[in-house]
Write a protein that holds these residues in place. Structure first.
Motif, PDB file in Angstrom:
ATOM      1  N   PRO A 245      30.072  43.904  41.830  1.00  0.00           N
ATOM      2  CA  PRO A 245      29.402  44.918  41.007  1.00  0.00           C
ATOM      3  C   PRO A 245      30.315  46.084  40.618  1.00  0.00           C
ATOM      4  O   PRO A 245      31.251  46.435  41.326  1.00  0.00           O
ATOM      5  CB  PRO A 245      28.279  45.407  41.930  1.00  0.00           C
ATOM      6  N   ASP A 246      29.982  46.672  39.482  1.00  0.00           N
ATOM      7  CA  ASP A 246      30.669  47.853  38.946  1.00  0.00           C
ATOM      8  C   ASP A 246      29.853  49.073  39.375  1.00  0.00           C
ATOM      9  O   ASP A 246      28.776  49.326  38.841  1.00  0.00           O
ATOM     10  CB  ASP A 246      30.718  47.735  37.422  1.00  0.00           C
ATOM     11  N   LEU A 247      30.360  49.866  40.332  1.00  0.00           N
ATOM     12  CA  LEU A 247      29.528  50.870  40.983  1.00  0.00           C
ATOM     13  C   LEU A 247      30.103  52.281  40.996  1.00  0.00           C
ATOM     14  O   LEU A 247      29.450  53.198  41.495  1.00  0.00           O
ATOM     15  CB  LEU A 247      29.258  50.441  42.438  1.00  0.00           C
ATOM     16  N   ASP A 248      31.309  52.478  40.459  1.00  0.00           N
ATOM     17  CA  ASP A 248      31.936  53.802  40.554  1.00  0.00           C
ATOM     18  C   ASP A 248      32.770  54.052  39.305  1.00  0.00           C
ATOM     19  O   ASP A 248      33.902  53.574  39.188  1.00  0.00           O
ATOM     20  CB  ASP A 248      32.804  53.884  41.815  1.00  0.00           C
ATOM     21  N   PHE A 249      32.224  54.834  38.377  1.00  0.00           N
ATOM     22  CA  PHE A 249      32.902  55.085  37.101  1.00  0.00           C
ATOM     23  C   PHE A 249      34.006  56.138  37.204  1.00  0.00           C
ATOM     24  O   PHE A 249      34.654  56.431  36.205  1.00  0.00           O
ATOM     25  CB  PHE A 249      31.869  55.507  36.050  1.00  0.00           C
ATOM     26  N   ARG A 250      34.241  56.662  38.384  1.00  0.00           N
ATOM     27  CA  ARG A 250      35.371  57.589  38.509  1.00  0.00           C
ATOM     28  C   ARG A 250      36.701  56.869  38.344  1.00  0.00           C
ATOM     29  O   ARG A 250      37.707  57.476  37.967  1.00  0.00           O
ATOM     30  CB  ARG A 250      35.319  58.298  39.865  1.00  0.00           C
ATOM     31  N   ARG A 251      36.736  55.578  38.672  1.00  0.00           N
ATOM     32  CA  ARG A 251      37.925  54.727  38.489  1.00  0.00           C
ATOM     33  C   ARG A 251      39.142  55.286  39.227  1.00  0.00           C
ATOM     34  O   ARG A 251      40.243  55.391  38.677  1.00  0.00           O
ATOM     35  CB  ARG A 251      38.256  54.563  37.006  1.00  0.00           C
ATOM     36  N   THR A 252      38.940  55.627  40.507  1.00  0.00           N
ATOM     37  CA  THR A 252      40.035  56.247  41.257  1.00  0.00           C
ATOM     38  C   THR A 252      40.446  55.474  42.504  1.00  0.00           C
ATOM     39  O   THR A 252      41.438  55.832  43.130  1.00  0.00           O
ATOM     40  CB  THR A 252      39.632  57.670  41.697  1.00  0.00           C
ATOM     41  N   ASN A 253      39.720  54.430  42.907  1.00  0.00           N
ATOM     42  CA  ASN A 253      40.064  53.773  44.170  1.00  0.00           C
ATOM     43  C   ASN A 253      41.279  52.857  44.023  1.00  0.00           C
ATOM     44  O   ASN A 253      41.815  52.658  42.920  1.00  0.00           O
ATOM     45  CB  ASN A 253      38.854  53.022  44.747  1.00  0.00           C
ATOM     46  N   TYR A 254      41.706  52.295  45.122  1.00  0.00           N
ATOM     47  CA  TYR A 254      42.954  51.509  45.139  1.00  0.00           C
ATOM     48  C   TYR A 254      42.871  50.297  44.221  1.00  0.00           C
ATOM     49  O   TYR A 254      43.741  50.087  43.357  1.00  0.00           O
ATOM     50  CB  TYR A 254      43.273  51.064  46.567  1.00  0.00           C
ATOM     51  N   SER A 255      41.850  49.463  44.394  1.00  0.00           N
ATOM     52  CA  SER A 255      41.832  48.205  43.645  1.00  0.00           C
ATOM     53  C   SER A 255      41.700  48.445  42.141  1.00  0.00           C
ATOM     54  O   SER A 255      42.313  47.726  41.346  1.00  0.00           O
ATOM     55  CB  SER A 255      40.715  47.291  44.149  1.00  0.00           C
ATOM     56  N   ILE A 256      40.921  49.448  41.739  1.00  0.00           N
ATOM     57  CA  ILE A 256      40.717  49.678  40.309  1.00  0.00           C
ATOM     58  C   ILE A 256      41.996  50.165  39.642  1.00  0.00           C
ATOM     59  O   ILE A 256      42.263  49.874  38.472  1.00  0.00           O
ATOM     60  CB  ILE A 256      39.556  50.668  40.062  1.00  0.00           C
ATOM     61  N   THR A 257      42.836  50.895  40.399  1.00  0.00           N
ATOM     62  CA  THR A 257      44.083  51.404  39.824  1.00  0.00           C
ATOM     63  C   THR A 257      45.239  50.413  39.982  1.00  0.00           C
ATOM     64  O   THR A 257      46.014  50.201  39.060  1.00  0.00           O
ATOM     65  CB  THR A 257      44.464  52.746  40.473  1.00  0.00           C
ATOM     66  N   GLU A 258      45.331  49.772  41.151  1.00  0.00           N
ATOM     67  CA  GLU A 258      46.475  48.898  41.425  1.00  0.00           C
ATOM     68  C   GLU A 258      46.349  47.538  40.764  1.00  0.00           C
ATOM     69  O   GLU A 258      47.359  46.899  40.461  1.00  0.00           O
ATOM     70  CB  GLU A 258      46.649  48.722  42.934  1.00  0.00           C
ATOM     71  N   PHE A 259      45.111  47.049  40.540  1.00  0.00           N
ATOM     72  CA  PHE A 259      44.941  45.714  39.976  1.00  0.00           C
ATOM     73  C   PHE A 259      44.703  45.737  38.471  1.00  0.00           C
ATOM     74  O   PHE A 259      44.582  44.676  37.847  1.00  0.00           O
ATOM     75  CB  PHE A 259      43.766  44.993  40.646  1.00  0.00           C
ATOM     76  N   ALA A 260      44.623  46.910  37.870  1.00  0.00           N
ATOM     77  CA  ALA A 260      44.389  46.994  36.425  1.00  0.00           C
ATOM     78  C   ALA A 260      45.487  46.255  35.672  1.00  0.00           C
ATOM     79  O   ALA A 260      46.685  46.458  35.928  1.00  0.00           O
ATOM     80  CB  ALA A 260      44.339  48.449  35.984  1.00  0.00           C
ATOM     81  N   GLY A 261      45.110  45.393  34.757  1.00  0.00           N
ATOM     82  CA  GLY A 261      46.074  44.635  33.971  1.00  0.00           C
ATOM     83  C   GLY A 261      46.733  43.493  34.709  1.00  0.00           C
ATOM     84  O   GLY A 261      47.615  42.824  34.152  1.00  0.00           O
ATOM     85  N   LYS A 262      46.308  43.227  35.958  1.00  0.00           N
ATOM     86  CA  LYS A 262      46.878  42.144  36.754  1.00  0.00           C
ATOM     87  C   LYS A 262      45.764  41.184  37.177  1.00  0.00           C
ATOM     88  O   LYS A 262      44.602  41.567  37.240  1.00  0.00           O
ATOM     89  CB  LYS A 262      47.563  42.693  38.013  1.00  0.00           C
ATOM     90  N   TYR A 263      46.146  39.949  37.480  1.00  0.00           N
ATOM     91  CA  TYR A 263      45.227  38.957  38.045  1.00  0.00           C
ATOM     92  C   TYR A 263      43.990  38.757  37.168  1.00  0.00           C
ATOM     93  O   TYR A 263      42.901  38.464  37.657  1.00  0.00           O
ATOM     94  CB  TYR A 263      44.774  39.359  39.459  1.00  0.00           C
ATOM     95  N   GLY A 264      44.159  38.901  35.865  1.00  0.00           N
ATOM     96  CA  GLY A 264      43.040  38.715  34.952  1.00  0.00           C
ATOM     97  C   GLY A 264      42.157  39.926  34.782  1.00  0.00           C
ATOM     98  O   GLY A 264      41.174  39.878  34.026  1.00  0.00           O
ATOM     99  N   ASN A 265      42.457  41.030  35.470  1.00  0.00           N
ATOM    100  CA  ASN A 265      41.676  42.253  35.302  1.00  0.00           C
ATOM    101  C   ASN A 265      42.074  42.962  34.011  1.00  0.00           C
ATOM    102  O   ASN A 265      43.215  42.872  33.554  1.00  0.00           O
ATOM    103  CB  ASN A 265      41.912  43.202  36.485  1.00  0.00           C
TER     104      ASN A 265
END
Length: 287
Positions: free
Chosen positions: A154-174
Motif C-alpha cells: 500500500p501507498d500510505l505516506d505522501f511525505r516520500r521521505t523514508n529509505y525505500s521510497i528514496t533509495e529504490f526510486a527509478g530502480k527495480y521497476g519502481n
C-alpha cells in the motif's frame, strides 16, 4: 492457483458489471462470485476491492485477474470498484467514492447475496491506500462494519521521505522521484493535503479500533517501508496485524507470473478465509 495476470483469467462462477447508486454518485462496479459455492446457499462474505494505478491509472479490467483469484481463493464475493481517477477527480473524490461504494455494498447486502458482518476491504498500491482510508472513515462514522483489511504493497505516506521510497526510486521497476511527484501532483488538490491522514494513513495519530490486517510488502518496492511502518503502528495500537515481506519481489508482483505471486495470493486468500470463517482452513478447499 495461477498468478493474477498469467495466461487466461481464472474462471469464476459469475461476473456482473453494474452501476452502484451511491451517496457519492453513480459508480461502476464489477461483482465476482466464486466457483465451488452452491447457488441459493447462505449469503457469502464479501471483499470490496480497490485497484492500484497511482490514483491516475487502472480500472476494472486492469485488475480483473487479481479480483478473480481473490474471489475463488477466499470463497467470497468480490466487488471491484471503478472509483473516479485524477486529475479530473482529485482528493478527496476517490476517497469519498471508495467509502460510498463500501457503504453501498453493506446497505445492499440482501440484494447482493452477501453477509455484511463478513465484509473486508482490499487493494493494491493506491488501492491499498484507499482500503486503509475507507477503514479509517468507517471507524469514524461507525458504519459500515469492516472486519478485515488486506493491504497489498500500500501507498500510505505522501511525505516520500523514508529509505525505500528514496533509495529504490527509478530502480527495480519502481518509478522515478519525478514520476512520484507527477502522480502526487495529479491526485492532490493542495500541497498540504499530503499531511492529511486520509491521504497518508501513516500520519493518523490514533489507529486503535481499526480492523485486523494483512500487509503485504516486497523487498525491492519503493513503498516497502511505509507499509511495514503502518503494520508496526497497527500492532502498537493493539490491532491484530500480520506484515509479510516477500524477498526478491518488486512492486505489483502479485500481478506477474512469479512463484512468489502464487504464494502471496495464497497467503492473502488464507487470511481472508480465516476472517470469514476461523475454521475455514479445516474445511476442504475448492479444486
Amino acid at each position: 492457483m495461477t498468478a493474477a495476470s498469467a495466461g487466461e483469467p481464472e474462471k469464476v462462477a459469475e461476473v456482473v458489471d453494474r452501476v452502484a447508486a451511491t451517496q457519492a454518485g453513480d459508480l461502476a462496479v464489477r461483482i465476482y462470485r466464486p466457483l465451488g459455492v452452491p447457488a441459493g446457499g447462505p449469503p457469502l462474505p464479501v471483499v470490496v476491492f480497490f485497484h492500484g494505478g497511482g490514483y491516475v491509472l487502472g480500472d476494472l479490467d486492469s485488475h480483473d485477474g487479481l479480483a478473480r483469484v481473490l474471489a475463488n481463493g477466499a470463497q467470497s464475493v468480490v466487488v471491484s470498484v471503478d472509483y473516479p481517477l485524477a486529475p479530473e477527480n482529485r482528493f478527496p473524490v476517490p476517497v469519498e467514492a471508495g467509502y460510498a461504494a463500501t457503504t453501498w455494498v453493506a446497505d445492499n447486502a440482501d440484494e447482493l447475496g452477501v453477509d455484511p458482518s463478513r465484509l473486508a476491504v482490499a487493494g493494491d498500491s493506491a488501492g491499498g491506500n484507499l482500503a486503509a482510508v475507507v477503514a479509517l472513515k468507517a471507524r469514524a462514522a461507525r458504519r459500515p462494519h469492516i472486519g478485515f483489511q488486506l493491504l497489498i504493497y500500500p501507498d500510505l505516506d505522501f511525505r516520500r521521505t523514508n529509505y525505500s521510497i528514496t533509495e529504490f526510486a527509478g530502480k527495480y521497476g519502481n518509478i522515478s522521484r519525478a514520476a512520484q511527484e507527477w502522480f502526487m501532483d495529479h491526485y492532490l488538490a493542495e500541497a498540504d493535503d499530503k499531511l492529511n491522514p486520509l491521504v497518508s494513513p501513516l500520519l493518523e495519530p490514533d489507529l486503535t479500533g481499526l480492523p485486523p490486517a494483512l500487509v503485504i510488502t516486497a523487498e525491492y518496492d519503493a513503498l516497502r517501508d511505509e507499509g511495514e511502518q503502518y503494520g508496526q503502528r497497527l500492532a502498537a495500537a493493539g490491532v491484530p496485524v500480520t506484515v509479510k515481506r516477500y524477498d526478491g519481489m518488486i512492486h505489483e508482483f502479485l500481478r506477474h507470473p512469479f512463484d512468489d505471486a502464487k504464494v502471496a495470493i495464497g497467503d492473502a486468500t488464507a487470511a481472508l478465509r480465516n476472517f470469514f470463517d476461523p475454521m475455514a482452513d479445516a474445511h476442504p478447499q475448492r479444486p
